[in-house]
Enzyme design. Structure first.
Site, PDB file in Angstrom:
ATOM      1  CD  GLU A 159      -8.920  -3.838  -3.677  1.00  0.00           C
ATOM      2  OE1 GLU A 159      -9.848  -4.302  -3.049  1.00  0.00           O
ATOM      3  OE2 GLU A 159      -8.911  -2.867  -4.544  1.00  0.00           O
ATOM      4  CG  HIS A 207      -1.957   0.904   0.997  1.00  0.00           C
ATOM      5  ND1 HIS A 207      -2.074   2.406   1.350  1.00  0.00           N
ATOM      6  CD2 HIS A 207      -3.361   0.640   0.623  1.00  0.00           C
ATOM      7  CE1 HIS A 207      -3.235   2.864   1.233  1.00  0.00           C
ATOM      8  NE2 HIS A 207      -4.132   1.765   0.637  1.00  0.00           N
TER       9      HIS A 207
END
Ligand code: ACO
Length: 365
Positions: A309, A254
């Site tokens: 996700e 991320h």
């Protein structure tokens, strides 16, 4: 900026482009605050309508209740459904992710319905209709009395009204993904809104940014990855081979989080509540552990942990949402955040116009 000035980091890392009261991502502590609440607490309070009402209240500077939001979203779903033929006209033959984009672009203002509600309601109607179209089934009318989460499932499944458990699992997802600071799609929405283009232009642009695999396009490839690995013995060699080839492992890493994405655990818990015996879970946990270990060896100085996700893919799959509809489903949720950011940008922001570092030729050089 002068071309002689020191080169800044390209990619806008840590560059504030807006002030917002909507959500805050603390990448060092692994904390996400939406409308003043930690994401896990907001999910526990329950209700996409509640979360959306908080976001819209903050953005508009006017208190808006969950009940008012539920009514507005119900009316918006009904209005969007009345227009569904026109919205989907011209999308025949397009894949689900692209058809959703074209349908969003076809939205326009309706008398008596706030644009933010219309866009949010329509996203669920369009997403559900597109899922049914892949199964050669006609769209199913919304039930304005249901929650947004329950109605999204009901419109997708037809006569199979969702159980409380199914609706709660979808609701947990919709709340968890509703807003997340100045991510790429929200930034895009704010850039477009900052020019005072209308809300439908801004949400369409935001969705376009969402569809890339480095952002909201990742959950479909997460399931593809689990399928490609296939068996327990193949987990480690498959991962090593992908990393040797320079490929990215979907669902990991991320830009902001230097620890685990807090939404991963919120969604994992939602999946465990919904279906504790989920068939994919045990295998997915092994893949997750192996991926984290392999990434830690390869990038000892750049923590790359599980992101939202990975468990989005597992939860939406458990709800029998086809993987081609994962990104549109993300948009059904994030529409709450995008529309709030658009309103906040218009009310309080300035035209967003960053600079670039010129690396081209100079005249006469
Ligand atoms: N798998 C393998 N390597 C990775 C991964 C990954 N998932 N993520 C980052 N890296 C590597 C990069 O290749 C880079 O290596 P290099 O220095 O040798 O080139 C290094 O780690 C640093 O990465 P950055 O490029 O600084 O990471 P960035 O902040 O630009 O990217 C991103 C963040 C896009 C999420 C990235 O981690 C990624 O591509 N993940 C996989 C896709 C994914 O899961 N997307 C969903 C994100 S969550 C969301 O948007 C809702």
């Amino acid at each position: 900026m002068s071309i002689h000035a020191p080169k800044p980091a390209i990619g806008l890392d840590n560059v504030p482009a807006a002030e917002t009261a909507l959500s805050h991502v603390d990448g060092e502590r692994g904390e996400l605050i939406i409308a003043g609440r930690r994401v896990g607490d907001l999910v526990a309070e329950g209700g996409f309508e509640h979360a959306t009402a908080l976001l819209w209240s903050s953005a508009s500077g006017r208190p808006i209740s969950a009940e008012e939001t539920q009514r507005a979203l119900g009316e918006a779903r009904v209005a969007a459904f009345a227009d569904i033929k026109r919205l989907l006209a011209g999308t025949d033959g397009m894949d689900t992710v692209s058809a959703f984009r074209a349908a969003l672009a076809a939205l326009h203002a309706h008398d008596g319905i706030a644009p933010r509600a219309l866009a949010t309601g329509a996203a669920a109607v369009i997403g559900a209709a597109l899922v049914r179209r892949t199964r050669n089934l006609a769209p199913v009318a919304p039930n304005a009395a249901l929650s947004h989460a329950a109605d999204y499932l009901q419109m997708m499944w037809g006569n199979n009204a969702p159980s409380d458990k199914e609706a709660a699992a979808m609701d947990a997802y919709l709340v968890t993904a509703s807003d997340h600071g100045l991510n790429a799609s929200t930034f895009t929405a704010r850039v477009v809104a900052s020019t005072h283009a209308d809300l439908f232009a801004a949400v369409t642009a935001a969705y376009c940014a969402l569809t890339g695999p480095l952002h909201g396009g990742a959950p479909e490839p997460v399931l593809d990855m689990l399928d490609a690995i296939g068996t327990r013995e193949r987990i480690k060699p498959w991962i090593e081979n992908e990393l040797d080839k320079g490929e990215r492992l979907m669902g990991f890493g991320h830009r902001v989080y230097r620890v685990r994405d807090p939404r991963a655990d919120v969604l994992k818990a939602a999946l465990e509540r919904f279906n504790p015996k989920n068939a994919r879970m045990a295998f997915a946990l092994e893949v997750e552990a192996a991926a984290r270990a392999a990434l830690a060896v390869r990038y000892p100085k750049r923590p790359l942990d599980t992101n939202v996700e990975f468990y989005t893919a597992l939860l939406l799959d458990a709800l029998e949402i086809p993987r081609a509809a994962f990104t549109p489903t993300f948009a059904v949720s994030r529409m709450a955040g995008w529309t709030a950011h658009i309103e906040e940008q218009v009310r309080r922001g300035r035209l967003l116009r960053p600079s670039s570092v010129y690396i081209g030729a100079m005249p006469g050089a």
